[in-house]
Scaffold this motif. Structure first.
Motif, PDB file in Angstrom:
ATOM      1  N   LYS A 361       0.823  -1.217   0.000  1.00  0.00           N
ATOM      2  CA  LYS A 361       0.000   0.000   0.000  1.00  0.00           C
ATOM      3  C   LYS A 361       0.860   1.271   0.000  1.00  0.00           C
ATOM      4  O   LYS A 361       0.311   2.371   0.145  1.00  0.00           O
ATOM      5  CB  LYS A 361      -0.921   0.022   1.235  1.00  0.00           C
ATOM      6  CG  LYS A 361      -1.944  -1.110   1.282  1.00  0.00           C
ATOM      7  CD  LYS A 361      -3.072  -0.934   0.279  1.00  0.00           C
ATOM      8  CE  LYS A 361      -4.086  -2.059   0.356  1.00  0.00           C
ATOM      9  NZ  LYS A 361      -5.102  -2.001  -0.697  1.00  0.00           N
ATOM     10  N   ASP A 430      -8.324  -4.373   4.160  1.00  0.00           N
ATOM     11  CA  ASP A 430      -8.450  -4.591   2.727  1.00  0.00           C
ATOM     12  C   ASP A 430      -7.716  -5.844   2.256  1.00  0.00           C
ATOM     13  O   ASP A 430      -8.300  -6.693   1.587  1.00  0.00           O
ATOM     14  CB  ASP A 430      -7.898  -3.387   1.971  1.00  0.00           C
ATOM     15  CG  ASP A 430      -8.082  -3.572   0.484  1.00  0.00           C
ATOM     16  OD1 ASP A 430      -9.244  -3.567   0.046  1.00  0.00           O
ATOM     17  OD2 ASP A 430      -7.079  -3.766  -0.222  1.00  0.00           O
ATOM     18  N   HIS A 434      -9.673  -9.225   1.039  1.00  0.00           N
ATOM     19  CA  HIS A 434      -9.642  -9.760  -0.328  1.00  0.00           C
ATOM     20  C   HIS A 434      -9.398 -11.265  -0.372  1.00  0.00           C
ATOM     21  O   HIS A 434      -9.607 -11.893  -1.402  1.00  0.00           O
ATOM     22  CB  HIS A 434      -8.522  -9.091  -1.133  1.00  0.00           C
ATOM     23  CG  HIS A 434      -8.881  -7.746  -1.689  1.00  0.00           C
ATOM     24  ND1 HIS A 434      -9.960  -7.530  -2.504  1.00  0.00           N
ATOM     25  CD2 HIS A 434      -8.260  -6.552  -1.577  1.00  0.00           C
ATOM     26  CE1 HIS A 434      -9.990  -6.250  -2.860  1.00  0.00           C
ATOM     27  NE2 HIS A 434      -8.969  -5.627  -2.296  1.00  0.00           N
ATOM     28  N   HIS A 472     -12.308   3.084   1.114  1.00  0.00           N
ATOM     29  CA  HIS A 472     -13.475   2.372   0.564  1.00  0.00           C
ATOM     30  C   HIS A 472     -13.776   1.230   1.509  1.00  0.00           C
ATOM     31  O   HIS A 472     -12.957   0.907   2.374  1.00  0.00           O
ATOM     32  CB  HIS A 472     -13.204   1.811  -0.845  1.00  0.00           C
ATOM     33  CG  HIS A 472     -11.961   0.990  -0.896  1.00  0.00           C
ATOM     34  ND1 HIS A 472     -11.886  -0.294  -0.397  1.00  0.00           N
ATOM     35  CD2 HIS A 472     -10.707   1.290  -1.316  1.00  0.00           C
ATOM     36  CE1 HIS A 472     -10.654  -0.734  -0.524  1.00  0.00           C
ATOM     37  NE2 HIS A 472      -9.903   0.203  -1.065  1.00  0.00           N
ATOM     38  N   ASN A 474     -14.535  -2.794   2.595  1.00  0.00           N
ATOM     39  CA  ASN A 474     -14.146  -4.161   2.262  1.00  0.00           C
ATOM     40  C   ASN A 474     -14.470  -5.077   3.442  1.00  0.00           C
ATOM     41  O   ASN A 474     -15.393  -5.875   3.388  1.00  0.00           O
ATOM     42  CB  ASN A 474     -12.661  -4.234   1.873  1.00  0.00           C
ATOM     43  CG  ASN A 474     -12.245  -5.626   1.384  1.00  0.00           C
ATOM     44  OD1 ASN A 474     -12.881  -6.615   1.707  1.00  0.00           O
ATOM     45  ND2 ASN A 474     -11.165  -5.720   0.615  1.00  0.00           N
ATOM     46  N   HIS A 500     -14.283  -5.171  -2.745  1.00  0.00           N
ATOM     47  CA  HIS A 500     -14.697  -3.966  -2.026  1.00  0.00           C
ATOM     48  C   HIS A 500     -16.226  -3.902  -2.018  1.00  0.00           C
ATOM     49  O   HIS A 500     -16.892  -4.720  -2.627  1.00  0.00           O
ATOM     50  CB  HIS A 500     -14.145  -2.718  -2.725  1.00  0.00           C
ATOM     51  CG  HIS A 500     -12.656  -2.688  -2.788  1.00  0.00           C
ATOM     52  ND1 HIS A 500     -11.966  -1.787  -3.547  1.00  0.00           N
ATOM     53  CD2 HIS A 500     -11.721  -3.464  -2.192  1.00  0.00           C
ATOM     54  CE1 HIS A 500     -10.670  -1.990  -3.408  1.00  0.00           C
ATOM     55  NE2 HIS A 500     -10.495  -3.017  -2.600  1.00  0.00           N
TER      56      HIS A 500
END
Ligand SMILES: O=C(O)[C@H](O)COP(=O)(O)O
Ligand SMILES: [Mn+2]
Ligand SMILES: [Mn+2]
Length: 557
Positions: A361, A430, A434, A472, A474, A500
């Motif tokens: 990130k 995040d 995922h 966002h 997730n 997401h």
């Protein structure tokens, strides 16, 4: 703003002082959703984030982080890191890659511009290769755009086309790659019926083949290179649908991590290696997971892995992925021009800035934050620190990731007194979200919360201010739902959501340095991520430029 009157100088805020340390914390993939067992943030112990919520409505609120609020084509588009951090850093909403490509394809302008005309030179004698993510996620690419490009390229003279697919399962449901491959096959078969020699040539799962980012693991790109360019891979199939279905049968297999494969003809020869004179387009519009391949395709000098062959090709990106590096040199659609970001303004107004995340990130709080621009604005006033991420693992195995290391680095930067803004991205919600591993995501959320606490404690010590938000959703929703919000079942099992979400994200302000009377305004109810930059500028003691989205705060006497 006329060019003559332009100045980087920001006006002083009439009420807010300068010189307070400000910690800007972005929790990646941390939305707000109703509490249930698939809301990992709710299930996890997150006392720090919970306590911030008690500040509502004056010091805690929600902001929009998806759809048009971040420059995406529709309200059905979930947010993502690129558009989220662009909005946070730029303070304005720019039409993003997804939308710009839609417009260029719809108007046909894409075929008139330099990039397409450049690759077109190869069509008479050579092959056009299209490499990218086969998905309708709309985060890195979209299948309908690939379909339009295939049709358009063939109408404009491409006679031999090879598609190199990367399967998704990260921005879309795991297993959906089979359906996408069938759609693509139907499109290619239609082209074949029109006399175009068009087929899929290679493939592999995006996280194992090609789509690494920020140089975390060049092996990932090399695996793709071997299949796409050299035509070599451990698995060989006659067509893409068979390839994906077969490879998915292996225990633990999923779309994100399928091994590389090539499509071969009846004599077992790869149907589509890249050779001298060919044209190549990487059809992802999003930058972060394409720049490594772009370097391998474009740079004469390259030492990240042994390319074995470096074919002389005409290469274009769907977009230019890095404006500063001009990478790639040729591209089909111009990227959004994101100038005058808050990072650049603040540095030019003397705000000493520290930014940190771990590798996966790192570019989010630097490159994306600064409008897809690499490097420092002023290396004397800025320091960007990257903590190496683990590579070669899926993060459900290591759900704490480097959260505490990021927290420590931020704490040290805050206590050093050398910086005015300390900005971090905490990736856990995040990256682990995922993987679709609900238990691990709960651990991830707890770790992220602990890192936040570490930073807020340091803010407390130096009398600073904090802004905590997210890019966002997730981790707050790990299951696919019907319109009523109930988990959707398939074969008796809930369908896990690795992607997401469309949820809003929280933003909290506070800290001992926050001037009395500062609170969230009530008159920006549909505020989004782009409103954060003006807010942060205010908290640094400045008024944001006129064309920035309005601030979220007011100072009440
Ligand atoms: O690239 C990824 O990992 C996903 O497609 C999107 O996640 P991000 O936008 O949070 O990076
Ligand atoms: Mn993100
Ligand atoms: Mn993500």
């Amino acid at each position: 703003m006329g060019s003559t009157g332009f100045s980087w100088k920001l006006a002083d805020h009439p009420k807010l002082p300068k010189g307070k340390l400000l910690a800007m914390i972005v929790l990646d993939g941390w939305g707000e959703a109703s509490p249930d067992k698939f809301n990992c943030i709710h299930v996890a112990e997150t006392p720090t984030m919970d306590s911030l919520k008690n500040g509502a409505p004056d010091k805690w609120r929600l902001v929009r982080a998806h759809g048009t609020a971040v420059g995406l084509p529709t309200e059905d588009d979930m947010g993502n890191s690129e558009v989220g951090h662009n909005a946070l850093g730029a303070g304005r909403i720019f039409a993003q890659g997804a939308k710009l490509v839609d417009l260029a394809l719809a108007s046909g302008k894409i075929y008139d511009d330099e990039g397409f005309n450049y690759i077109k030179e190869s069509f008479a004698t050579n092959t056009l290769h299209l490499i990218g993510l086969m998905s309708d996620g709309g985060v890195h690419s979209r299948l309908d755009q690939l379909q339009l490009l295939l049709r358009g390229a063939s109408q404009h003279g491409a006679k031999r086309i090879r598609v190199h697919v990367l399967t998704d399962g990260r921005d879309v449901l795991d297993g959906s790659s089979v359906g996408f491959a069938e759609t693509l096959e139907a499109e290619l078969s239609d082209l074949r019926s029109k006399g175009i020699d068009a087929q899929v040539a290679s493939g592999g799962g995006r996280m194992y083949v090609t789509m690494d980012r920020y140089e975390n693991d060049w092996e990932v790109v090399k695996r793709g290179w071997d299949a796409q360019v050299l035509g070599e891979a451990p698995h060989k199939f006659k067509n893409v649908v068979e390839a994906i279905k077969t490879l998915r049968e292996a225990p633990g297999a999923n779309d994100q991590y399928l091994p590389p494969f090539v499509i071969v003809d009846d004599s077992e020869k790869a149907v589509g290696p890249v050779v001298d004179g060919d044209a190549v387009v990487t059809f992802n519009f999003r930058a972060d997971r394409m720049t490594m391949l772009a370097q391998a395709l474009e740079y004469e000098k390259f030492d990240k892995f042994d390319r074995v062959r470096f074919p002389k090709i005409r290469y274009a990106g769907m977009l230019q992925y890095d404006g500063e590096l001009k990478l790639p040199n040729h591209y089909l659609v111009s990227p959004p021009l994101i100038e005058r970001t808050s990072g650049e303004y603040l540095v030019k107004n003397g705000v000493r800035t520290f930014a940190c995340s771990e590798t996966v990130k790192f570019g989010h709080v630097t490159f994306f934050w600064n409008g897809n621009r690499s490097g420092y604005f002023n290396s004397e006033l800025e320091e960007y620190v990257e903590i190496p991420s683990d590579s070669g693992i899926t993060f459900n195995v290591q759900p704490k990731m480097k959260a505490l290391e990021i927290g420590e680095k931020a704490r040290d930067a805050i206590l050093s007194g050398k910086f005015d803004q300390v900005r971090v991205n905490i990736p856990n919600g995040d990256m682990v979200g995922h993987t679709g591993d609900v238990e691990a995501t709960v651990v991830a959320c707890k770790a992220a919360d602990e890192a936040v606490k570490m930073i807020l404690d340091a803010v407390e010590q130096v009398g600073g201010i904090y802004v905590v938000t997210a890019d966002h959703g997730n981790a707050e929703d790990m299951v696919k739902r019907n319109k009523k919000g109930e988990p959707l079942l398939k074969d008796g099992e809930v369908q896990i959501l690795t992607s997401h979400t469309l949820q809003p994200v929280p933003i909290a302000i506070g800290g001992p340095g926050l001037a009395a009377g500062v609170k969230f305004r009530k008159d920006v109810p549909s505020g989004g991520l782009a409103n954060v930059a003006a807010t942060v500028m205010n908290l640094h003691g400045f008024v944001a430029p006129d064309d920035y989205e309005t601030t979220l705060i007011e100072v009440v006497d």
